[in-house]
Write an enzyme that holds these catalytic residues in place. Structure first.
Site, PDB file in Angstrom:
ATOM      1  N   LYS A 193       0.841  -1.198   0.000  1.00  0.00           N
ATOM      2  CA  LYS A 193       0.000   0.000   0.000  1.00  0.00           C
ATOM      3  C   LYS A 193       0.882   1.256   0.000  1.00  0.00           C
ATOM      4  O   LYS A 193       0.670   2.172  -0.777  1.00  0.00           O
ATOM      5  CB  LYS A 193      -0.928  -0.032   1.213  1.00  0.00           C
ATOM      6  CG  LYS A 193      -1.827   1.173   1.303  1.00  0.00           C
ATOM      7  CD  LYS A 193      -2.831   1.072   2.420  1.00  0.00           C
ATOM      8  CE  LYS A 193      -3.566   2.407   2.546  1.00  0.00           C
ATOM      9  NZ  LYS A 193      -4.527   2.438   3.629  1.00  0.00           N
ATOM     10  N   GLU A 199      10.637  -4.616   4.559  1.00  0.00           N
ATOM     11  CA  GLU A 199      10.778  -6.004   4.099  1.00  0.00           C
ATOM     12  C   GLU A 199      10.511  -6.096   2.594  1.00  0.00           C
ATOM     13  O   GLU A 199      11.264  -6.708   1.835  1.00  0.00           O
ATOM     14  CB  GLU A 199       9.766  -6.918   4.819  1.00  0.00           C
ATOM     15  CG  GLU A 199       9.995  -7.086   6.308  1.00  0.00           C
ATOM     16  CD  GLU A 199       9.269  -6.044   7.152  1.00  0.00           C
ATOM     17  OE1 GLU A 199       9.001  -4.929   6.650  1.00  0.00           O
ATOM     18  OE2 GLU A 199       8.982  -6.348   8.318  1.00  0.00           O
ATOM     19  N   GLY A 251      -4.930  -1.961   4.769  1.00  0.00           N
ATOM     20  CA  GLY A 251      -4.163  -3.108   4.275  1.00  0.00           C
ATOM     21  C   GLY A 251      -4.862  -4.436   4.512  1.00  0.00           C
ATOM     22  O   GLY A 251      -4.962  -5.276   3.620  1.00  0.00           O
ATOM     23  N   ARG A 252      -5.379  -4.635   5.737  1.00  0.00           N
ATOM     24  CA  ARG A 252      -5.989  -5.947   6.055  1.00  0.00           C
ATOM     25  C   ARG A 252      -7.391  -6.092   5.474  1.00  0.00           C
ATOM     26  O   ARG A 252      -8.004  -7.139   5.595  1.00  0.00           O
ATOM     27  CB  ARG A 252      -5.979  -6.176   7.566  1.00  0.00           C
ATOM     28  CG  ARG A 252      -6.613  -5.071   8.374  1.00  0.00           C
ATOM     29  CD  ARG A 252      -6.231  -5.172   9.844  1.00  0.00           C
ATOM     30  NE  ARG A 252      -6.690  -4.031  10.616  1.00  0.00           N
ATOM     31  CZ  ARG A 252      -6.021  -2.900  10.768  1.00  0.00           C
ATOM     32  NH1 ARG A 252      -4.846  -2.745  10.173  1.00  0.00           N
ATOM     33  NH2 ARG A 252      -6.496  -1.922  11.497  1.00  0.00           N
ATOM     34  N   GLU A 337      -4.858  -7.119  14.466  1.00  0.00           N
ATOM     35  CA  GLU A 337      -4.382  -5.774  14.111  1.00  0.00           C
ATOM     36  C   GLU A 337      -5.554  -4.784  14.194  1.00  0.00           C
ATOM     37  O   GLU A 337      -5.366  -3.615  14.514  1.00  0.00           O
ATOM     38  CB  GLU A 337      -3.760  -5.765  12.705  1.00  0.00           C
ATOM     39  CG  GLU A 337      -2.935  -4.511  12.424  1.00  0.00           C
ATOM     40  CD  GLU A 337      -2.023  -4.636  11.208  1.00  0.00           C
ATOM     41  OE1 GLU A 337      -0.836  -4.984  11.364  1.00  0.00           O
ATOM     42  OE2 GLU A 337      -2.497  -4.372  10.089  1.00  0.00           O
ATOM     43  N   HIS A 368      -4.424 -33.998  16.881  1.00  0.00           N
ATOM     44  CA  HIS A 368      -3.323 -34.850  17.349  1.00  0.00           C
ATOM     45  C   HIS A 368      -2.169 -34.010  17.871  1.00  0.00           C
ATOM     46  O   HIS A 368      -1.055 -34.510  18.019  1.00  0.00           O
ATOM     47  CB  HIS A 368      -2.879 -35.769  16.211  1.00  0.00           C
ATOM     48  CG  HIS A 368      -4.010 -36.632  15.733  1.00  0.00           C
ATOM     49  ND1 HIS A 368      -4.334 -37.833  16.316  1.00  0.00           N
ATOM     50  CD2 HIS A 368      -4.958 -36.412  14.781  1.00  0.00           C
ATOM     51  CE1 HIS A 368      -5.407 -38.331  15.722  1.00  0.00           C
ATOM     52  NE2 HIS A 368      -5.804 -37.492  14.783  1.00  0.00           N
ATOM     53  N   LYS A 477       8.817  -0.612  14.063  1.00  0.00           N
ATOM     54  CA  LYS A 477       9.374  -0.268  12.744  1.00  0.00           C
ATOM     55  C   LYS A 477      10.467   0.779  12.892  1.00  0.00           C
ATOM     56  O   LYS A 477      11.531   0.692  12.286  1.00  0.00           O
ATOM     57  CB  LYS A 477       8.289   0.288  11.824  1.00  0.00           C
ATOM     58  CG  LYS A 477       7.313  -0.737  11.296  1.00  0.00           C
ATOM     59  CD  LYS A 477       6.361  -0.065  10.301  1.00  0.00           C
ATOM     60  CE  LYS A 477       5.237  -0.978   9.892  1.00  0.00           C
ATOM     61  NZ  LYS A 477       4.231  -0.319   9.072  1.00  0.00           N
TER      62      LYS A 477
HETATM   63  O1  F6P Z   1       2.317  -4.240   9.799  1.00  0.00           O
HETATM   64  C1  F6P Z   1       1.732  -3.019   9.580  1.00  0.00           C
HETATM   65  C2  F6P Z   1       1.260  -2.841   8.185  1.00  0.00           C
HETATM   66  O2  F6P Z   1       1.131  -1.476   7.983  1.00  0.00           O
HETATM   67  C3  F6P Z   1      -0.039  -3.577   7.872  1.00  0.00           C
HETATM   68  O3  F6P Z   1      -1.153  -2.898   8.322  1.00  0.00           O
HETATM   69  C4  F6P Z   1       0.056  -3.700   6.398  1.00  0.00           C
HETATM   70  O4  F6P Z   1      -0.855  -4.633   5.886  1.00  0.00           O
HETATM   71  C5  F6P Z   1       1.501  -4.126   6.257  1.00  0.00           C
HETATM   72  O5  F6P Z   1       2.179  -3.341   7.227  1.00  0.00           O
HETATM   73  C6  F6P Z   1       2.108  -3.923   4.901  1.00  0.00           C
HETATM   74  O6  F6P Z   1       2.076  -2.593   4.518  1.00  0.00           O
HETATM   75  P1  F6P Z   1       2.256  -2.154   2.991  1.00  0.00           P
HETATM   76  O7  F6P Z   1       1.154  -2.775   2.229  1.00  0.00           O
HETATM   77  O8  F6P Z   1       2.199  -0.664   3.004  1.00  0.00           O
HETATM   78  O9  F6P Z   1       3.593  -2.660   2.528  1.00  0.00           O
END
Ligand code: F6P
Length: 517
Positions: A193, A199, A251-252, A337, A368, A477
């Site tokens: 987003k 990452e 995002g979620r 979240e 199990h 972060k």
């Molecule tokens: O972990 C926090 C967060 O902002 C989530 O809400 C989001 O889905 C994820 O990081 C990834 O963010 P982006 O889509 O901006 O890379």
């Protein structure tokens, strides 16, 4: 919620008779606690509810004006107050003509479907002319969990390129995805987003080098799904490969946006449209069905009752469907979240527990492993069984056995067993729900996922929290950036923090290890 109302609900909840007595007193309880809608059979009859509590919960939902909140959300009001944003994920599946937001969304989804279908048909190929046989999504959180869960859930409908997902900053994740892939026939989807997530951007950079080593015209091998098109274009994504979603989609809650692009590559644009149709059907149900036959409403009231009124701190979601095995991971972000907060929208401490810890593993495997604790442990863990009426594989007998296990486990949890020997005694009265999808197809999955989205949001409204922000992930972060620059600089830190001895130890061990290599 008013403190007096909350405490009276809590007293009612704690006064409910054991499940065995409730079933004995009212054999019709499975009728009023079972709801069928949108291809889902939802059986809540083994939850700790009697008629008085049931009426009181429905009344509480009425007072909380859940219906009014949905209306405001759909009208584009600023529901995410701490980030000053509208919350528009319902517009992603509404008819294009219904609002300006829906029109914007439909335009981008149309572009995404077309691009996915062109990739699948070979109308869009790699820079050397080879068709794309591997698609690797690079994204994390909401830019990974939804499409990864759904692509796996619908793997029987897959008839396009192989679709893989890379999320972790651990290089092992991308290493594994690249194993056996060829740069000439690999397409990367950078899903983010913000287009800034550490990452994702690190992995995307590495993926670009991997392509560039064999295909200089690398940009043909990248697509972006983002709400920050400018950042993606600056990074080098081609304009016609830049798929957009919007600030007003969390995002979620973004699976029905262009974040679903990897799914489209796997199952095709038409099947993705069926998925969206299933979501739209559930969207209509949540805003039109009376509360007592409204699946997301009943589901939310029950989850809220268990966490806020009974203080059950976890819920186990057990998909009795191998293909739904990523559902618990997806729900962890959606629920935790959204609602893992301790202050309300007004900034004051909330009453009662908020998000439960959501966890789970596919059944029957879980039986199990950890079901011993669910049946006889000292903690009460509400269980949600999620399964399908129709068989998924080629073995109908196996499906009957799978379903028989759902019944057996629900019965054992609720009824328990009296036995002369204490270690063979099951105390019972352990709550569970069963959600049965008619079929695990794109439409059914869409309906199930929209149900969970709505339930999480309704639970948040009942708790009084803002389900749409995630300030709790920010501090980590920021500190990670500081720690990473200290590690990259390689000089020992003398700032006294609780972790500086560990940081200094790591810096020195890294130096020793790199000398050896
Ligand atoms: O972990 C926090 C967060 O902002 C989530 O809400 C989001 O889905 C994820 O990081 C990834 O963010 P982006 O889509 O901006 O890379």
């Amino acid at each position: 919620m008013d403190a007096e109302v909350f405490h009276s609900l809590k007293n009612l909840a704690q006064g409910v008779a054991p499940l065995a007595d409730l079933f004995h007193a009212d054999p019709s309880r499975s009728e009023w606690l079972t709801v069928d809608a949108c291809g889902i059979h939802a059986d809540f009859s083994r939850q700790r509810i009697n008629t008085t509590l049931y009426e009181a919960l429905l009344h509480a939902a009425d007072v909380a004006d859940i219906h009014g909140s949905f209306k405001k959300m759909m009208a584009g009001d600023i529901m995410n107050v701490t980030e000053d944003r509208a919350v528009g994920h319902l517009a992603l599946r509404a008819p294009a003509t219904s609002s300006p937001l829906a029109q914007q969304a439909a335009g981008q989804l149309g572009r995404a479907r077309q691009l996915a279908d062109n990739i699948r048909s070979g109308a869009v190929n790699g820079a050397t002319g080879k068709s794309f046989t591997t698609v690797i999504n690079i994204g994390i959180g909401g830019s990974d969990l939804g499409p990864a869960m759904a692509t796996r859930a619908l793997r029987r409908f897959a008839n396009g390129p192989v679709v893989k997902f890379v999320s972790n900053i651990d290089g092992a994740d991308l290493d594994e995805a690249l194993h056996g892939a060829q740069p000439e026939s690999t397409l990367f989807v950078v899903s983010s987003k913000t287009f800034t997530t550490l990452e994702t951007m690190h992995n995307a950079e590495r993926a670009r080098h991997w392509i560039q080593a064999r295909v200089p015209d690398w940009s043909q091998h990248f697509v972006a799904a983002t709400a920050h098109a400018e950042a993606a274009l600056n990074w080098g994504i081609q304009k016609d490969h830049c798929l957009e979603f919007f600030d007003w989609v969390g995002g979620r809650f973004s699976l029905s946006s262009v974040i679903g692009f990897p799914m489209m590559c796997s199952i095709g644009g038409d099947q993705f449209s069926d998925f969206i149709a299933g979501m739209a059907e559930m969207d209509n149900h949540v805003v039109t069905a009376p509360a007592n036959v409204n699946i997301p409403m009943m589901h939310a009231l029950i989850w809220w009752m268990n966490s806020a009124l009974h203080s059950f701190s976890t819920v186990a979601v057990i998909p009795y469907s191998h293909d739904l095995s990523r559902l618990p991971a997806y729900l962890q972000q959606l629920v935790m979240e959204s609602n893992g907060k301790s202050v309300g929208t007004d900034g004051r401490s909330v009453l009662g527990g908020t998000s439960p810890v959501v966890w789970g593993e596919a059944g029957t495997n879980g039986q199990h492993a950890f079901f011993q604790m669910l049946h006889q442990g000292t903690q009460i863990v509400p269980v949600e069984f999620v399964t399908t009426a129709s068989s998924l594989g080629t073995d109908d007998e196996a499906h009957d056995l799978l379903f028989a296990n759902v019944i057996a486990q629900s019965e054992a949890l609720a009824a328990g067993r009296v036995h002369a020997e204490p270690h063979k005694t099951f105390e019972g009265n352990r709550p569970s729900s069963v959600l049965v999808l008619d079929e695990l197809n794109p439409r059914g999955l869409g309906s199930l996922i929209a149900m969970y989205e709505h339930s999480a949001v309704i639970q948040g409204w009942l708790m009084g929290v803002n389900s749409f922000d995630q300030w709790g992930v920010e501090l980590g972060k920021v500190l990670a950036v500081d720690a990473a620059s200290a590690i990259a600089g390689g000089s020992q830190s003398d700032t006294k923090t609780m972790t500086h001895p560990l940081l200094n130890w790591y810096i020195s061990i890294r130096k020793k290890l790199s000398r050896k290599q």
